[in-house]
Design a protein around this motif. Sequence first.
Motif, PDB file in Angstrom:
ATOM      1  N   LEU B 115       0.760  -1.354   0.070  1.00 53.50           N
ATOM      2  CA  LEU B 115      -0.008  -0.138   0.008  1.00 53.50           C
ATOM      3  C   LEU B 115       0.782   1.197   0.012  1.00 53.50           C
ATOM      4  N   SER B 116       2.157   1.226  -0.501  1.00 53.27           N
ATOM      5  CA  SER B 116       3.045   2.223  -0.638  1.00 53.27           C
ATOM      6  C   SER B 116       3.506   2.943   0.490  1.00 53.27           C
ATOM      7  N   ASP B 117       3.460   2.043   1.511  1.00 50.93           N
ATOM      8  CA  ASP B 117       3.989   2.635   2.864  1.00 50.93           C
ATOM      9  C   ASP B 117       5.524   2.783   2.887  1.00 50.93           C
ATOM     10  N   ALA B 118       6.328   3.566   3.316  1.00 50.67           N
ATOM     11  CA  ALA B 118       7.799   3.858   3.187  1.00 50.67           C
ATOM     12  C   ALA B 118       8.188   3.551   1.820  1.00 50.67           C
ATOM     13  N   ARG B 119       7.658   4.483   1.084  1.00 45.91           N
ATOM     14  CA  ARG B 119       8.192   4.716  -0.437  1.00 45.91           C
ATOM     15  C   ARG B 119       9.648   5.037  -0.460  1.00 45.91           C
ATOM     16  N   ASP B 120      10.175   5.641   0.505  1.00 48.28           N
ATOM     17  CA  ASP B 120      11.347   6.280   0.407  1.00 48.28           C
ATOM     18  C   ASP B 120      12.565   5.110   0.775  1.00 48.28           C
ATOM     19  N   VAL B 121      12.123   3.871   1.110  1.00 44.06           N
ATOM     20  CA  VAL B 121      12.998   2.965   1.301  1.00 44.06           C
ATOM     21  C   VAL B 121      12.578   1.723   0.320  1.00 44.06           C
ATOM     22  N   SER B 122      13.389   1.959  -0.763  1.00 45.54           N
ATOM     23  CA  SER B 122      12.716   1.254  -2.032  1.00 45.54           C
ATOM     24  C   SER B 122      13.501  -0.015  -2.402  1.00 45.54           C
ATOM     25  N   ASN B 123      14.584  -0.403  -1.585  1.00 48.18           N
ATOM     26  CA  ASN B 123      15.188  -1.500  -2.136  1.00 48.18           C
ATOM     27  C   ASN B 123      14.943  -2.835  -1.397  1.00 48.18           C
ATOM     28  N   LEU B 124      13.919  -2.844  -0.761  1.00 43.43           N
ATOM     29  CA  LEU B 124      13.814  -4.035   0.290  1.00 43.43           C
ATOM     30  C   LEU B 124      13.458  -5.403  -0.393  1.00 43.43           C
ATOM     31  N   GLU B 125      12.224  -5.257  -1.427  1.00 39.91           N
ATOM     32  CA  GLU B 125      11.805  -6.394  -1.999  1.00 39.91           C
ATOM     33  C   GLU B 125      12.875  -6.837  -2.747  1.00 39.91           C
ATOM     34  N   ALA B 126      13.832  -5.903  -3.671  1.00 39.18           N
ATOM     35  CA  ALA B 126      14.925  -6.630  -4.179  1.00 39.18           C
ATOM     36  C   ALA B 126      15.884  -7.510  -3.643  1.00 39.18           C
ATOM     37  N   GLU B 127      15.979  -6.856  -2.066  1.00 39.88           N
ATOM     38  CA  GLU B 127      17.092  -7.565  -1.350  1.00 39.88           C
ATOM     39  C   GLU B 127      16.517  -8.914  -0.849  1.00 39.88           C
ATOM     40  N   TYR B 128      15.173  -8.761  -0.049  1.00 40.58           N
ATOM     41  CA  TYR B 128      14.603 -10.005   0.433  1.00 40.58           C
ATOM     42  C   TYR B 128      13.821 -10.920  -0.196  1.00 40.58           C
ATOM     43  N   VAL B 129      13.054 -10.204  -1.329  1.00 32.61           N
ATOM     44  CA  VAL B 129      11.914 -11.139  -1.768  1.00 32.61           C
ATOM     45  C   VAL B 129      12.551 -11.738  -3.016  1.00 32.61           C
ATOM     46  N   ARG B 130      13.163 -10.991  -3.865  1.00 24.17           N
ATOM     47  CA  ARG B 130      13.602 -11.700  -5.037  1.00 24.17           C
ATOM     48  C   ARG B 130      14.493 -12.939  -4.926  1.00 24.17           C
ATOM     49  N   PRO B 131      15.583 -12.963  -4.116  1.00 27.32           N
ATOM     50  CA  PRO B 131      16.407 -14.107  -4.125  1.00 27.32           C
ATOM     51  C   PRO B 131      15.523 -15.498  -3.519  1.00 27.32           C
ATOM     52  N   LEU B 132      14.603 -15.324  -2.923  1.00 22.75           N
ATOM     53  CA  LEU B 132      13.727 -16.563  -2.458  1.00 22.75           C
ATOM     54  C   LEU B 132      12.796 -16.808  -3.616  1.00 22.75           C
ATOM     55  N   ALA B 133      12.381 -15.742  -4.249  1.00 19.84           N
ATOM     56  CA  ALA B 133      11.441 -16.269  -5.545  1.00 19.84           C
ATOM     57  C   ALA B 133      12.524 -17.030  -6.590  1.00 19.84           C
ATOM     58  N   GLU B 134      13.508 -16.347  -6.936  1.00 22.84           N
ATOM     59  CA  GLU B 134      14.336 -16.936  -7.646  1.00 22.84           C
ATOM     60  C   GLU B 134      14.893 -18.378  -7.328  1.00 22.84           C
ATOM     61  N   PHE B 135      15.203 -18.570  -6.127  1.00 20.48           N
ATOM     62  CA  PHE B 135      15.364 -19.892  -5.766  1.00 20.48           C
ATOM     63  C   PHE B 135      14.238 -20.916  -5.927  1.00 20.48           C
ATOM     64  N   ALA B 136      13.339 -20.537  -5.376  1.00 18.09           N
ATOM     65  CA  ALA B 136      11.952 -21.301  -5.524  1.00 18.09           C
ATOM     66  C   ALA B 136      11.842 -21.895  -7.122  1.00 18.09           C
ATOM     67  N   ILE B 137      11.789 -20.782  -7.893  1.00 13.46           N
ATOM     68  CA  ILE B 137      11.583 -21.097  -9.336  1.00 13.46           C
ATOM     69  C   ILE B 137      12.251 -22.166  -9.717  1.00 13.46           C
ATOM     70  N   GLU B 138      13.935 -22.051  -9.618  1.00  9.18           N
ATOM     71  CA  GLU B 138      14.795 -23.066 -10.077  1.00  9.18           C
ATOM     72  C   GLU B 138      14.369 -24.462  -9.528  1.00  9.18           C
ATOM     73  N   ASN B 139      14.033 -24.611  -8.042  1.00  7.69           N
ATOM     74  CA  ASN B 139      14.216 -25.832  -7.579  1.00  7.69           C
ATOM     75  C   ASN B 139      12.624 -26.298  -7.629  1.00  7.69           C
ATOM     76  N   ILE B 140      11.819 -25.677  -8.092  1.00  6.56           N
ATOM     77  CA  ILE B 140      10.188 -26.198  -8.187  1.00  6.56           C
ATOM     78  C   ILE B 140      10.110 -26.954  -9.526  1.00  6.56           C
ATOM     79  N   ILE B 141      10.703 -25.888 -10.432  1.00  8.43           N
ATOM     80  CA  ILE B 141      10.439 -26.510 -11.702  1.00  8.43           C
ATOM     81  C   ILE B 141      10.753 -27.918 -11.998  1.00  8.43           C
ATOM     82  N   PRO B 142      11.824 -28.430 -11.679  1.00 10.28           N
ATOM     83  CA  PRO B 142      12.028 -29.980 -11.667  1.00 10.28           C
ATOM     84  C   PRO B 142      11.160 -30.685 -11.340  1.00 10.28           C
ATOM     85  N   ALA B 143      10.310 -30.505 -10.624  1.00  8.61           N
ATOM     86  CA  ALA B 143       9.247 -31.392  -9.874  1.00  8.61           C
ATOM     87  C   ALA B 143       7.891 -31.163 -10.542  1.00  8.61           C
ATOM     88  N   THR B 144       7.786 -30.220 -11.402  1.00  2.00           N
ATOM     89  CA  THR B 144       6.468 -30.209 -12.167  1.00  2.00           C
ATOM     90  C   THR B 144       6.082 -30.933 -13.167  1.00  2.00           C
TER      91      THR B 144
END
Lengths: 211, 211
Positions: B115-144
């Motif tokens: 909801l656009s809270d703390a817009r001036d702190v903008s790098n948190l998703e790239a730092e915390y969210v993206r690595p986990l998503a990337e890992f999950a994609i790589e490791n889950i695809i072989p099972a599907t």
Amino acid sequence: MTSAKGDERERILQAAFRLFAALGYDATEIVQIAEAAGLSTKAVSSQFGAKRDLYLAVMERAHVLHSAVVEARVKDVQTAPIAEKVTAIHRLIDAYIDFSADNPEVPALWMHRWLSDARDVSNLEAEYVRPLAEFAIENIIPATEAPDADVHYTINTLVWCVHGFVLSGVFDAAGRRRGPADPRAMRRFRAHMHQMIHRTLGLPGSPPPAR
Amino acid sequence: MTSAKGDERERILQAAFRLFAALGYDATEIVQIAEAAGLSTKAVSSQFGAKRDLYLAVMERAHVLHSAVVEARVKDVQTAPIAEKVTAIHRLIDAYIDFSADNPEVPALWMHRWLSDARDVSNLEAEYVRPLAEFAIENIIPATEAPDADVHYTINTLVWCVHGFVLSGVFDAAGRRRGPADPRAMRRFRAHMHQMIHRTLGLPGSPPPAR
């Protein structure tokens, strides 16, 4: 009501709609709404009363906007013969995605409530959310071929996902946030929602081709 | 750092964690955090600096809490032989649901950002969210077994749903909101998530029995 008064009322309602969606009810002051509408706080209260009353008018408008787009698709699902129910369900999914992407203030207003915004106005979900969920459960169950699918929770899933995508977007490989304004992200989200609901509910046939 | 200073620091961090989760970054003032911690605003700024720095410390704590619970399950998915990958994926889903239900402040902190809270702190998703998503994609695809499944958007779906359920709950037939504190709602949500992800990704076999 004179036409000038009606115009004032509309300006206040639009300003309140945007500000409650952006900041939430608790964090929005009447003075901010008055400023955004270019009016005095006295003009705002003489038109709407207390902040709570203005909030109720905003949520009513959100519901009216939503109904105007989604209700026709809901009726289609209700009245479609069983062979066409699946197509009607997918059209309803599209209508809901399109409405939310075109009016992001509406998911934002509800998401603020998920975060305990406006706790003193407690009956809105029972009034606006529950009837739609009940309808959907009754009318979607006859089309499913997976007797163990949880239709109620699947409908909630659609709502959570559409709100999440419209407001948070997803991250691409370069770390950029991609939401409904990005045509490729929107296409992927739409195709994913159709596929996910189709498979989860065990609907017969295939989901519609990506558009 | 003396033990008294360390204790102060921990009290401030806990108060900030709760208040940023409840009200969002933009709506929380340092003076509120100081009051909740039973300290002066001067004590807060001498320990953490500006509000922005304290927010970064809170988001770091949210990430550490999340990693402590979820990381082991993530490793299991990575290292499991292909025949056991599906079981490991379902354990990861459970770990993520349990973590979020036990620590609702963490989904709340992220949802405020949607909801656009703390817009001036903008790098948190790239730092915390993206690595986990990337890992999950790589490791889950072989099972599907559904080559057309969108693993990236399915992972986002899990996140949107868990955040939505933990913070909004669902409505029962009597119009009452039921969230993770309700054992029956929690059981239904868990079973639905397993089934939905299993079917959407076309994982082999059946999802685990409801627990």
